[in-house]
Design a protein around this motif. Sequence first.
Motif, mmCIF file in Angstrom:
data_model
loop_
_atom_site.group_PDB
_atom_site.id
_atom_site.type_symbol
_atom_site.label_atom_id
_atom_site.label_comp_id
_atom_site.label_asym_id
_atom_site.label_seq_id
_atom_site.Cartn_x
_atom_site.Cartn_y
_atom_site.Cartn_z
ATOM 1 N N ALA A 3 -2.205 -50.461 56.096
ATOM 2 C CA ALA A 3 -1.579 -49.395 56.871
ATOM 3 C C ALA A 3 -1.691 -48.050 56.152
ATOM 4 N N LYS A 4 -1.769 -48.099 54.863
ATOM 5 C CA LYS A 4 -1.907 -46.883 54.067
ATOM 6 C C LYS A 4 -3.376 -46.474 54.113
ATOM 7 N N GLU A 5 -3.727 -45.593 55.040
ATOM 8 C CA GLU A 5 -5.127 -45.254 55.288
ATOM 9 C C GLU A 5 -5.730 -44.378 54.195
ATOM 10 N N LEU A 6 -6.991 -44.588 53.955
ATOM 11 C CA LEU A 6 -7.752 -43.755 53.025
ATOM 12 C C LEU A 6 -7.880 -42.350 53.565
ATOM 13 N N ALA A 7 -7.884 -41.377 52.687
ATOM 14 C CA ALA A 7 -8.051 -39.994 53.113
ATOM 15 C C ALA A 7 -9.016 -39.275 52.187
ATOM 16 N N VAL A 8 -9.824 -38.410 52.783
ATOM 17 C CA VAL A 8 -10.705 -37.556 51.998
ATOM 18 C C VAL A 8 -9.853 -36.800 50.988
ATOM 19 N N GLY A 9 -10.369 -36.678 49.777
ATOM 20 C CA GLY A 9 -9.632 -36.005 48.715
ATOM 21 C C GLY A 9 -9.036 -36.962 47.693
ATOM 22 N N LEU A 10 -9.019 -38.273 48.018
ATOM 23 C CA LEU A 10 -8.541 -39.258 47.045
ATOM 24 C C LEU A 10 -9.328 -39.101 45.753
ATOM 25 N N LYS A 11 -8.633 -38.984 44.618
ATOM 26 C CA LYS A 11 -9.283 -38.860 43.312
ATOM 27 C C LYS A 11 -8.735 -39.922 42.371
ATOM 28 N N HIS A 12 -9.610 -40.382 41.499
ATOM 29 C CA HIS A 12 -9.186 -41.373 40.507
ATOM 30 C C HIS A 12 -10.052 -41.216 39.263
ATOM 31 N N THR A 13 -9.445 -41.393 38.095
ATOM 32 C CA THR A 13 -10.161 -41.313 36.825
ATOM 33 C C THR A 13 -9.866 -42.550 35.999
ATOM 34 N N GLU A 14 -10.886 -43.079 35.364
ATOM 35 C CA GLU A 14 -10.771 -44.190 34.410
ATOM 36 C C GLU A 14 -11.372 -43.736 33.088
ATOM 37 N N TYR A 15 -10.922 -44.366 31.989
ATOM 38 C CA TYR A 15 -11.379 -44.021 30.645
ATOM 39 C C TYR A 15 -11.854 -45.283 29.926
ATOM 40 N N MET A 16 -12.807 -45.113 29.025
ATOM 41 C CA MET A 16 -13.239 -46.218 28.166
ATOM 42 C C MET A 16 -13.890 -45.643 26.918
ATOM 43 N N THR A 17 -13.983 -46.464 25.899
ATOM 44 C CA THR A 17 -14.690 -46.100 24.676
ATOM 45 C C THR A 17 -16.019 -46.832 24.663
ATOM 46 N N VAL A 18 -17.096 -46.103 24.387
ATOM 47 C CA VAL A 18 -18.427 -46.710 24.351
ATOM 48 C C VAL A 18 -18.510 -47.644 23.149
ATOM 49 N N GLU A 19 -18.912 -48.888 23.425
ATOM 50 C CA GLU A 19 -19.109 -49.893 22.387
ATOM 51 C C GLU A 19 -20.598 -50.231 22.323
ATOM 52 N N GLU A 20 -20.988 -50.910 21.274
ATOM 53 C CA GLU A 20 -22.391 -51.316 21.096
ATOM 54 C C GLU A 20 -22.926 -52.048 22.324
ATOM 55 N N ARG A 21 -22.083 -52.872 22.949
ATOM 56 C CA ARG A 21 -22.506 -53.655 24.116
ATOM 57 C C ARG A 21 -22.789 -52.798 25.342
ATOM 58 N N HIS A 22 -22.437 -51.507 25.307
ATOM 59 C CA HIS A 22 -22.693 -50.584 26.414
ATOM 60 C C HIS A 22 -23.963 -49.755 26.210
ATOM 61 N N THR A 23 -24.695 -50.015 25.126
ATOM 62 C CA THR A 23 -25.867 -49.196 24.795
ATOM 63 C C THR A 23 -27.143 -49.739 25.439
ATOM 64 N N VAL A 24 -28.162 -48.900 25.461
ATOM 65 C CA VAL A 24 -29.428 -49.265 26.097
ATOM 66 C C VAL A 24 -29.992 -50.576 25.535
ATOM 67 N N PRO A 25 -30.106 -50.764 24.196
ATOM 68 C CA PRO A 25 -30.689 -52.012 23.701
ATOM 69 C C PRO A 25 -29.900 -53.266 24.092
ATOM 70 N N ALA A 26 -28.613 -53.109 24.389
ATOM 71 C CA ALA A 26 -27.772 -54.261 24.713
ATOM 72 C C ALA A 26 -27.759 -54.599 26.203
ATOM 73 N N VAL A 27 -28.359 -53.779 27.050
ATOM 74 C CA VAL A 27 -28.301 -54.009 28.495
ATOM 75 C C VAL A 27 -28.813 -55.401 28.850
ATOM 76 N N GLU A 28 -29.991 -55.755 28.371
ATOM 77 C CA GLU A 28 -30.573 -57.081 28.646
ATOM 78 C C GLU A 28 -31.546 -57.416 27.534
ATOM 79 N N PRO A 29 -31.145 -58.337 26.654
ATOM 80 C CA PRO A 29 -31.990 -58.672 25.507
ATOM 81 C C PRO A 29 -33.380 -59.187 25.890
#
Length: 139
Positions: A3-29
């Motif tokens: 019932a709570k309808e979506l509306a244009v303008g909805l904003k959301h932010t998430e945060y994270m710390t980059v770890e080794e597992r998030h790097t290019v060489p770790a994407v797919e061995p």
Amino acid sequence: MSAKELAVGLKHTEYMTVEERHTVPAVEPRWPGFADMPPVFATAMMVGFIEQTCVEALRPFLGEGEHTVGTHVDISHVAATPVGMEIAATVELVSVEARTLHFRVFCLDEEGLIGEGNHQRVIINTERFMARVGRKADG
């Protein structure tokens, strides 16, 4: 949708710390082309982080048995981010067309903009979606 309808303008932010597992060489061995690439935040991971941020933004608006799936990504990755740096993804809902949701997205690290663009998601009924996937898997 709930019932709570979506509306244009909805904003959301998430945060994270980059770890080794998030790097290019770790994407797919098993992808040898990535093995000797610089160990910086991977574009693939940035896209995933943006999608996760959209999922969290939409969670309160979805009904039982509903989820969203990404259907289009148009994102630039303009700056490298090293391991250990915090990043933020901010998504803003810019249009709603029936079950199709269009977002403007931004990623920043502690030094500034690292990526931006547009992302589209579609609201699905998970049971019907998985039935179609099952039929596809069965040939």
